[in-house]
Scaffold this motif. Structure first.
Motif, short mmCIF file in Angstrom:
data_model
loop_
_atom_site.label_atom_id
_atom_site.label_comp_id
_atom_site.label_asym_id
_atom_site.label_seq_id
_atom_site.Cartn_x
_atom_site.Cartn_y
_atom_site.Cartn_z
N GLY A 2 -62.43 -23.58 -74.22
CA GLY A 2 -61.43 -22.55 -74.44
C GLY A 2 -61.45 -21.49 -73.35
O GLY A 2 -61.95 -21.72 -72.25
N ALA A 3 -60.91 -20.33 -73.68
CA ALA A 3 -60.80 -19.26 -72.68
C ALA A 3 -61.10 -17.91 -73.32
O ALA A 3 -60.87 -17.71 -74.52
CB ALA A 3 -59.40 -19.25 -72.07
N THR A 54 -70.32 -19.56 -68.41
CA THR A 54 -68.93 -19.96 -68.69
C THR A 54 -68.09 -20.13 -67.43
O THR A 54 -66.96 -20.62 -67.51
CB THR A 54 -68.24 -18.93 -69.60
OG1 THR A 54 -68.17 -17.66 -68.91
CG2 THR A 54 -68.99 -18.77 -70.91
N GLY A 55 -68.62 -19.70 -66.28
CA GLY A 55 -67.84 -19.76 -65.06
C GLY A 55 -66.75 -18.70 -64.98
O GLY A 55 -65.76 -18.87 -64.26
N ALA A 56 -66.94 -17.61 -65.71
CA ALA A 56 -65.93 -16.54 -65.72
C ALA A 56 -65.88 -15.85 -64.36
O ALA A 56 -66.88 -15.74 -63.65
CB ALA A 56 -66.26 -15.51 -66.80
N ALA A 57 -64.70 -15.40 -63.99
CA ALA A 57 -64.48 -14.68 -62.73
C ALA A 57 -63.98 -13.28 -63.04
O ALA A 57 -63.30 -13.04 -64.06
CB ALA A 57 -63.48 -15.42 -61.86
N ARG A 58 -64.28 -12.34 -62.15
CA ARG A 58 -63.88 -10.95 -62.34
C ARG A 58 -62.61 -10.63 -61.55
O ARG A 58 -62.38 -11.17 -60.47
CB ARG A 58 -64.99 -10.00 -61.90
CG ARG A 58 -66.24 -10.07 -62.75
CD ARG A 58 -67.27 -9.05 -62.31
NE ARG A 58 -68.54 -9.22 -63.02
CZ ARG A 58 -69.61 -8.47 -62.83
NH1 ARG A 58 -69.55 -7.49 -61.93
NH2 ARG A 58 -70.72 -8.69 -63.53
N THR A 85 -62.17 -16.49 -68.15
CA THR A 85 -62.08 -17.90 -67.80
C THR A 85 -60.62 -18.36 -67.79
O THR A 85 -60.34 -19.55 -67.70
CB THR A 85 -62.88 -18.77 -68.79
OG1 THR A 85 -62.48 -18.45 -70.14
CG2 THR A 85 -64.38 -18.52 -68.63
N ILE A 86 -59.70 -17.41 -67.91
CA ILE A 86 -58.27 -17.71 -67.76
C ILE A 86 -57.96 -17.75 -66.27
O ILE A 86 -58.20 -16.76 -65.57
CB ILE A 86 -57.41 -16.64 -68.45
CG1 ILE A 86 -57.75 -16.54 -69.94
CG2 ILE A 86 -55.92 -16.95 -68.27
CD1 ILE A 86 -57.10 -15.35 -70.63
#
Length: 281
Positions: free
Chosen positions: A152-153, A183-187, A208-209
């Motif tokens: 998911g996101a 989660t590989g989230a980016a800022r 993560t979107i």
């Protein structure tokens, strides 16, 4: 739909439906407004012909949405682990993290860069505020991780890290950084005044979107911003109004999430998609 019980019934019904229905949880939303995130996402999804179940979780409409309540957290976390939620967004309360506390005319700082989860000299009342704020943000991080790890996101919004002493920041904590790594989230860094906010309000989202730039719109205002510290004539701290996202920011967030859902609708990806059984847990 505003209550926790109504949302729970709706997401189970969505899972049984013959046509995919995307499910979004908007935490810390505040009271519904004419230009809020739920409205913009609902309109965007309608334009592309996708079904949506969304709730703007607000304690004013249902006290059961209290994320600091262990029972509420357990219920939402279970939904996330069962793959019933496609996305969660939210900006946990930041009043105890705000750098405005280091300026005259407001409450004293109860966090600092060395002690982001609470200064050791906090009073009993301050410790209660810290405990509540810490629980809210840690529970949000747990839910966000559970959803994104199942394909998911999530989107977490909080003030941008000032990057220096003595200012605390969730972005400078191990807990926040671990969730980003897993989660590989980016800022994405941006100011809110280009979106219509009355003040600059330097902001960071970790998400993560896909589609968010590392550097978003920045302040180019030629006139002074409205005051953001001290109290207004009614006695309320001026910073309170900054907790509501301006309409254009809600649209920006919703357009990015809708674009992701359009892709998932064709690929079967996401927790509620037909590929969910292939997502490693």
């Amino acid at each position: 739909m505003q209550s926790l019980a109504e949302f729970e019934a709706a997401i189970h019904e969505a899972r049984r439906a013959p046509v995919r229905t995307f499910v979004v949880l908007n935490l810390f939303s505040g009271a519904r407004r004419a230009d809020d995130f739920e409205l913009h996402l609902s309109e965007a999804m309608s334009r592309v012909g996708l079904l949506l179940v969304i709730v703007s979780a607000n304690l004013g409409s249902d006290p059961s949405w209290d994320l600091s309540d262990p029972n509420t957290f357990h219920k939402i976390f279970t939904w996330a682990c069962e793959g019933l939620l496609d996305a969660v967004i939210g900006g946990p309360p930041c009043s105890t993290w705000s750098r405005l506390r280091f300026l005259p005319g407001g409450p004293r700082p109860i966090r600092d860069r060395e002690h982001p989860w609470g200064r050791p000299d906090a009073s009993r009342v301050e410790r209660r505020r810290l405990a509540e704020g810490n629980t809210l943000i840690l529970n949000f991080l747990s839910i966000a991780e559970a959803i994104s790890m199942r394909g998911g996101a999530h989107l977490l919004e909080h003030p941008q890290d000032p990057g220096e002493d003595p200012y605390p920041s969730i972005w400078n904590t191990d807990q926040g950084q671990v969730v980003e790594t897993k989660t590989g989230a980016a800022r994405c860094l941006f100011d809110q005044c280009p979106f219509g906010a009355p003040t600059k309000k330097a902001t960071c989202v970790s998400t993560t979107i896909p589609g968010f730039p590392e550097e978003g719109p920045r302040c180019m205002c030629r006139t002074p911003h409205a005051p953001s510290r001290g109290r207004a004539a009614n006695g309320v701290y001026r910073s309170q109004r900054l907790s509501m996202y301006p309409s254009d920011l809600n649209r920006w967030f919703s357009d990015k999430l809708c674009a992701l859902f359009v892709r998932w609708a064709s690929t079967g990806q996401g927790p509620t998609g037909w590929l969910r059984g292939a997502v490693p847990v």
